[in-house]
Motif scaffolding. Structure first.
Motif, PDB file in Angstrom:
ATOM      1  N   ASP A 213      12.083   5.787 -82.105  1.00  0.00           N
ATOM      2  CA  ASP A 213      12.789   4.451 -81.521  1.00  0.00           C
ATOM      3  C   ASP A 213      14.074   4.474 -80.746  1.00  0.00           C
ATOM      4  OD1 ASP A 213      10.666   3.015 -82.303  1.00  0.00           O
ATOM      5  OD2 ASP A 213      11.323   2.925 -84.679  1.00  0.00           O
ATOM      6  N   ASP A 214      14.826   5.414 -81.320  1.00  0.00           N
ATOM      7  CA  ASP A 214      16.483   5.571 -80.764  1.00  0.00           C
ATOM      8  C   ASP A 214      16.588   7.023 -80.818  1.00  0.00           C
ATOM      9  OD1 ASP A 214      19.112   5.557 -80.366  1.00  0.00           O
ATOM     10  OD2 ASP A 214      19.625   3.825 -81.465  1.00  0.00           O
ATOM     11  N   VAL A 215      16.680   7.642 -79.517  1.00  0.00           N
ATOM     12  CA  VAL A 215      16.594   8.906 -79.353  1.00  0.00           C
ATOM     13  C   VAL A 215      18.202   9.539 -79.659  1.00  0.00           C
ATOM     14  CG1 VAL A 215      17.193  10.726 -77.456  1.00  0.00           C
ATOM     15  CG2 VAL A 215      15.158   9.525 -77.667  1.00  0.00           C
ATOM     16  N   ASP A 216      19.119   8.639 -79.351  1.00  0.00           N
ATOM     17  CA  ASP A 216      20.392   8.957 -79.751  1.00  0.00           C
ATOM     18  C   ASP A 216      20.600   9.067 -81.247  1.00  0.00           C
ATOM     19  OD1 ASP A 216      22.232   8.594 -77.060  1.00  0.00           O
ATOM     20  OD2 ASP A 216      20.623   7.212 -76.809  1.00  0.00           O
ATOM     21  N   SER A 217      20.444   8.063 -82.050  1.00  0.00           N
ATOM     22  CA  SER A 217      20.579   8.211 -83.580  1.00  0.00           C
ATOM     23  C   SER A 217      19.731   9.227 -84.191  1.00  0.00           C
ATOM     24  CB  SER A 217      20.296   6.781 -84.195  1.00  0.00           C
ATOM     25  OG  SER A 217      18.941   6.380 -84.069  1.00  0.00           O
TER      26      SER A 217
END
Length: 260
Positions: A213-217
């Protein structure tokens, strides 16, 4: 969420599994990173663990692979499996078309038959003939496989190989002519990249992409869990992508797909 309830078409990536140095540590790592549920399996199947996402099989994790007498150790890695209706016939076709069989056909209880091979460029892949087990039953959602990509030094040669063995077609992708599409029955089910675009010394391989859902996190969580970042999150036409390694050194990609 895409739930798979029917057999995969021949040649389609249908399953991925991980060979690890420490199976329990790998189970814990991917549980925390991708939300999988899994435990060490039955001894008669070598402890192989089928991991689930929301109760549906999504990937496998096993312990160290025995390479056999006098063979180098198999490094931790993800393997992509391609579907077949006849494992024995596929084994013959692999040998007849310049591939190398690394593990001959093996029946896995009532679940199916498998083999492991390398294409003419040396990229290792598995083959799965389903009996009671189709393969991944959920794809294209956060925590599941969303893409499989062949990195090879010989796109033309391996294109002919996968066409002869599986009936697949490798051709330029309409929207991105510089990127090759791996197609089954006229549908793009994977990609093919020239190995020259990888870091020097990278061997031919099939790469697994997991959706997030959120690559960075997710990358931040991977680093905190002992993983390694090979290429930080970047925006690509198809989504935000990072190339990473788990705590054991197995390489894979994370992607938040671009809105369709």
């Amino acid at each position: 969420m895409v739930e798979v309830t029917e057999r995969y078409a021949v040649g389609t990536p249908c399953w991925v599994d991980l060979s690890s140095r420490d199976q329990q540590a790998a189970l814990d790592f991917y549980r925390d990173l991708l939300g999988w549920q899994g435990e060490v399996g039955a001894p008669e199947f070598g402890g192989y663990a089928v991991c689930a996402l929301n109760g549906r099989p999504v990937a496998g994790i096993m312990g160290p692979v025995d390479p056999g007498p006098g063979q180098p150790a198999v490094p931790p890695s993800w393997t992509t499996y391609l579907a077949t209706d006849d494992a024995e016939a596929t084994l013959t076709a692999i040998g007849d078309n310049g591939g190398t069989v690394l593990l001959p056909v093996m029946t896995v209880g009532d679940t199916g038959k498998m083999l492991v091979a390398a294409d003419p460029s040396g990229a290792v892949f598995g083959v799965w003939e389903p009996l009671e087990f189709l393969g991944a039953q959920v794809v294209n959602e956060a925590g599941a496989v969303v893409w499989n990509e062949l990195h090879t030094s010989a796109p033309g040669e391996v294109g002919a190989f996968y066409n002869a063995v599986f009936g697949a077609r490798v051709a330029p992708m309409e929207q991105m002519p510089e990127y090759l599409s791996y197609e089954v029955e006229g549908r793009s089910v994977g990609g093919v990249l020239n190995l020259a675009d990888d870091p020097p010394g990278t061997p031919p391989h099939w790469r697994t992409y997991f959706a997030a859902d959120d690559v960075d996190s997710t990358v931040d969580a991977l680093v905190k869990a002992g993983g390694n970042v090979l290429s930080p999150p970047t925006d690509q036409p198809w989504g935000r992508v990072a190339l990473v390694q788990d705590r054991d050194g197995a390489t894979f990609s994370l992607i938040t797909p671009a809105p369709m």
